[in-house]
Enzyme design. Structure first.
Site, mmCIF file in Angstrom:
data_model
loop_
_atom_site.group_PDB
_atom_site.id
_atom_site.type_symbol
_atom_site.label_atom_id
_atom_site.label_comp_id
_atom_site.label_asym_id
_atom_site.label_seq_id
_atom_site.Cartn_x
_atom_site.Cartn_y
_atom_site.Cartn_z
ATOM 1 N N ARG A 123 0.888 -1.217 0.074
ATOM 2 C CA ARG A 123 0.057 -0.034 -0.059
ATOM 3 C C ARG A 123 0.892 1.327 0.004
ATOM 4 O O ARG A 123 0.630 2.370 -0.469
ATOM 5 C CB ARG A 123 -0.961 -0.160 1.195
ATOM 6 N N HIS A 174 0.321 4.473 -2.431
ATOM 7 C CA HIS A 174 0.170 5.639 -2.068
ATOM 8 C C HIS A 174 1.186 6.649 -2.486
ATOM 9 O O HIS A 174 1.003 7.877 -2.651
ATOM 10 C CB HIS A 174 0.007 5.826 -0.560
ATOM 11 N N ASN A 209 -3.821 8.806 4.687
ATOM 12 C CA ASN A 209 -2.563 7.904 5.005
ATOM 13 C C ASN A 209 -2.457 7.904 6.600
ATOM 14 O O ASN A 209 -1.629 7.012 6.937
ATOM 15 C CB ASN A 209 -1.453 8.934 4.473
ATOM 16 N N HIS A 267 -6.433 -5.733 -2.194
ATOM 17 C CA HIS A 267 -7.132 -5.702 -0.849
ATOM 18 C C HIS A 267 -7.256 -6.907 -0.297
ATOM 19 O O HIS A 267 -7.966 -7.198 0.688
ATOM 20 C CB HIS A 267 -8.603 -5.261 -1.179
#
Length: 354
Positions: free
Chosen positions: A63, A67, A94, A193
């Site tokens: 992740r 990001h 975040n 996910h």
């Protein structure tokens, strides 16, 4: 004179074709083979050590790469710390959910000890994501490298670029298209996910209307009841639940299988199923895990090339959380020393699928 001009042009073309890929603004596999041959193995060791203590860190590192790349490109701007709390890592998408910073710091320290001022933090983030995918899903791939680190980080950029869990199908498609990723690649990358956990706040509106329990469309009533037990209408801020309740620590295609059972945790997850075009991809990956993994690593490589800094752009940070002396500050919005390269990804896409 015409012949001389033609000869010069021909010479320039030949020289450009012989330049290393990074000199032409592209990344390349094995970028550190000469300058720091053990760079990738040192990062791998740092990730493996952290994973041995906490298997959940792998999802965090995957992740973290996502990001980073979706905000100002893959330039490690997500790692920068701001004294006044205005960096990307301070933005709501975040903080406090993003994790893995300490693993990147440990990897950077090991790499700096071996090859000082050579390996970028942006590349370390990309290597760590790849190693996390391999640890959780036994899917290995080569990571083109040669990224440079950015000098600028602003919380508003994270809010403007990261897709929230409340997005509709069209909003998701549009947001990924802004990053040169297709609708299918959006569905592919959403499969990440299948590992990791989520804070209750990301899906609370699907199960509560203030203090009244509800069941959002596309959510199994039994699953909603379970989630309401885990996350009351005023949940503890630190409470989390697995995004994939079946195999939460394994990178597999179970995410897609759960969608068809109304077990997608986020509103945005369910959107992949309710949109006919996107659902075709969901069904395809649900039926074929090998296909999804092949496309997933290819999409990760493509994502890793979003707006990268190369050559003399940006810098090689000595400490991943702060810019080097003399560079622009995370606390100075509007001042930007770095320039972005947004080039063709054709060559690196071929690498991922070879």
């Amino acid at each position: 004179m015409d012949r001389m001009v033609a000869a010069v042009v021909a010479l320039v073309v030949v020289v450009c074709l012989r330049l290393p890929a990074v000199a032409r603004g592209q990344l390349q596999v094995g970028f550190y083979n000469t300058s720091c041959p053990n760079a990738e193995s040192l990062v791998q060791q740092a990730v493996a050590s952290a994973f041995a203590n906490d298997s959940g860190i792998a999802a965090g590192l995957i992740r973290l790469h996502f990001h980073d790349c979706f905000v100002r490109g893959c330039d490690a701007s997500v790692l920068l710390v701001s004294a006044n709390g205005t960096a990307e890592r301070d933005a709501a998408p975040n903080k406090p959910s993003l994790r893995g910073f300490e693993v990147i710091d440990a990897a950077k320290a090991a790499v700096e000890k071996s090859c000082a001022r050579t390996v970028s933090c942006a590349d370390i983030v990309a290597f760590a994501a790849r190693d996390s995918i391999n640890l959780t899903g036994q899917a290995s791939y080569q990571v083109p490298s040669g990224r440079r680190d950015g000098n600028f980080s602003l919380d508003q950029d994270a809010r403007d670029n990261l897709p929230p869990p409340t997005f509709t199908a069209q909003q998701l498609v549009d947001r990924f298209a802004n990053k040169t990723l297709t609708a299918e690649e959006m569905v592919i990358l959403s499969g990440a996910h299948t590992v990791g956990r989520s804070f209750c706040s990301s899906f609370l509106p699907r199960i509560w209307n203030n203090t009244t329990p509800i069941v959002d469309a596309g959510l199994s009533p039994a699953y909603a009841t379970l989630l309401q037990t885990l996350c009351p209408s005023t949940p503890n801020a630190t409470t989390t639940t697995a995004v994939d309740p079946s195999t939460p620590a394994v990178l597999d295609n179970n995410y897609y299988k759960l969608l068809s059972l109304n077990l997608g945790l986020f509103f945005s997850d369910n959107q992949l199923r309710t949109n006919a075009t996107l659902n075709t991809s969901v069904n395809s990956f649900s039926a074929n895990e090998t296909l999804w993994k092949e496309k997933f690593v290819a999409a990760m490589v493509k994502m890793g090339n979003i707006e990268v800094l190369t050559g003399t752009q940006g810098q090689i940070r000595l400490n991943c959380s702060v810019v080097n002396n003399g560079s622009s500050s995370v606390a100075a919005p509007g001042i930007e020393m770095a320039h972005h390269y947004s080039g063709s990804t054709a060559s690196i896409e071929n690498i991922a699928t070879s």
